[in-house]
Design a protein around this motif. Structure first.
Motif, short mmCIF file in Angstrom:
data_model
loop_
_atom_site.label_atom_id
_atom_site.label_comp_id
_atom_site.label_asym_id
_atom_site.label_seq_id
_atom_site.Cartn_x
_atom_site.Cartn_y
_atom_site.Cartn_z
N GLY A 254 0.82 -1.20 0.00
CA GLY A 254 0.00 0.00 0.00
C GLY A 254 0.85 1.26 0.00
O GLY A 254 2.07 1.20 0.13
N TYR B 290 -7.33 -1.36 2.24
CA TYR B 290 -7.56 -2.63 1.54
C TYR B 290 -7.22 -3.79 2.47
O TYR B 290 -6.15 -3.81 3.08
N TYR B 291 -8.15 -4.72 2.54
CA TYR B 291 -8.00 -5.88 3.42
C TYR B 291 -7.96 -7.17 2.60
O TYR B 291 -8.78 -7.36 1.69
N ARG C 269 -17.45 -1.74 4.19
CA ARG C 269 -16.45 -2.56 3.51
C ARG C 269 -17.10 -3.23 2.30
O ARG C 269 -18.24 -3.72 2.39
N TRP D 219 -9.76 -9.59 -1.94
CA TRP D 219 -9.45 -8.24 -1.45
C TRP D 219 -10.75 -7.47 -1.25
O TRP D 219 -11.63 -7.47 -2.13
N GLY E 256 -4.91 -4.90 7.03
CA GLY E 256 -5.30 -3.74 6.21
C GLY E 256 -4.10 -2.93 5.79
O GLY E 256 -3.14 -2.77 6.55
N ALA F 3 -8.73 3.91 -0.07
CA ALA F 3 -9.37 3.12 0.98
C ALA F 3 -8.31 2.30 1.69
O ALA F 3 -7.16 2.22 1.25
N ASP G 52 -10.72 5.23 -5.48
CA ASP G 52 -10.19 3.93 -5.04
C ASP G 52 -9.45 4.05 -3.71
O ASP G 52 -8.98 3.04 -3.17
N ARG H 116 -12.20 -3.56 0.49
CA ARG H 116 -11.73 -2.22 0.85
C ARG H 116 -12.81 -1.48 1.63
O ARG H 116 -14.00 -1.77 1.51
N GLN H 117 -12.33 -0.54 2.41
CA GLN H 117 -13.24 0.30 3.18
C GLN H 117 -12.74 1.73 3.14
O GLN H 117 -11.64 2.02 3.63
#
Length: 123
Positions: free
Chosen positions: A9, A93-94, A45, A36, A116, A91, A89, A38-39
């Motif tokens: 990231g 990302y998890y 999420r 994947w 994350g 956020a 985009d 994202r939030q």
């Protein structure tokens, strides 16, 4: 126990590229799916992409044609190649991994999340 370690990231300019990685470790017997999510701030999420053990792939409509998910089964690692990212985009990302692990003498299903990684798309 299953541990997920995410990396990749950071800050990227609109139209640039970034690759996220997520490596799973532990007494993993098999992996059924890796994905994947994202939030973004103030939002729920959402699923960005996932890939199954049979290589079935699904993408969020807004990232189709720009993001690519892939996996390295030998390394229990999933990647998200982000091309032409846009400010929307941005956020956290998890990574998410589902599969089976061994807790000797048993095997149990697992559904694990990474810690994350923040992706910021800005000029």
């Amino acid at each position: 126990q299953v541990q997920l370690v995410e990396s990749g990231g950071g800050l990227v300019q609109p139209g640039g590229s970034l690759r996220l990685s997520c490596a799973a470790s532990g007494t993993i017997v098999s992996i059924n799916a890796m994905g994947w999510y994202r939030q973004a701030p103030g939002k729920e999420r959402e699923l960005v992409a996932f890939i199954t053990s049979g290589d079935r792939i699904k993408y969020l409509d807004s990232v189709k044609g720009r993001f690519t998910i892939s996996r390295d089964s030998a390394k229990n690692t999933v990647y998200l190649q982000m091309n032409s990212p846009q400010p929307e985009d941005t956020a956290v990302y998890y990574c998410n991994v589902k599969g089976t692990l061994e807790i000797w003498p048993l095997q149990r299903n697992f559904d694990s999340w990474g810690q994350g990684t923040l992706v910021t798309v800005s000029s």
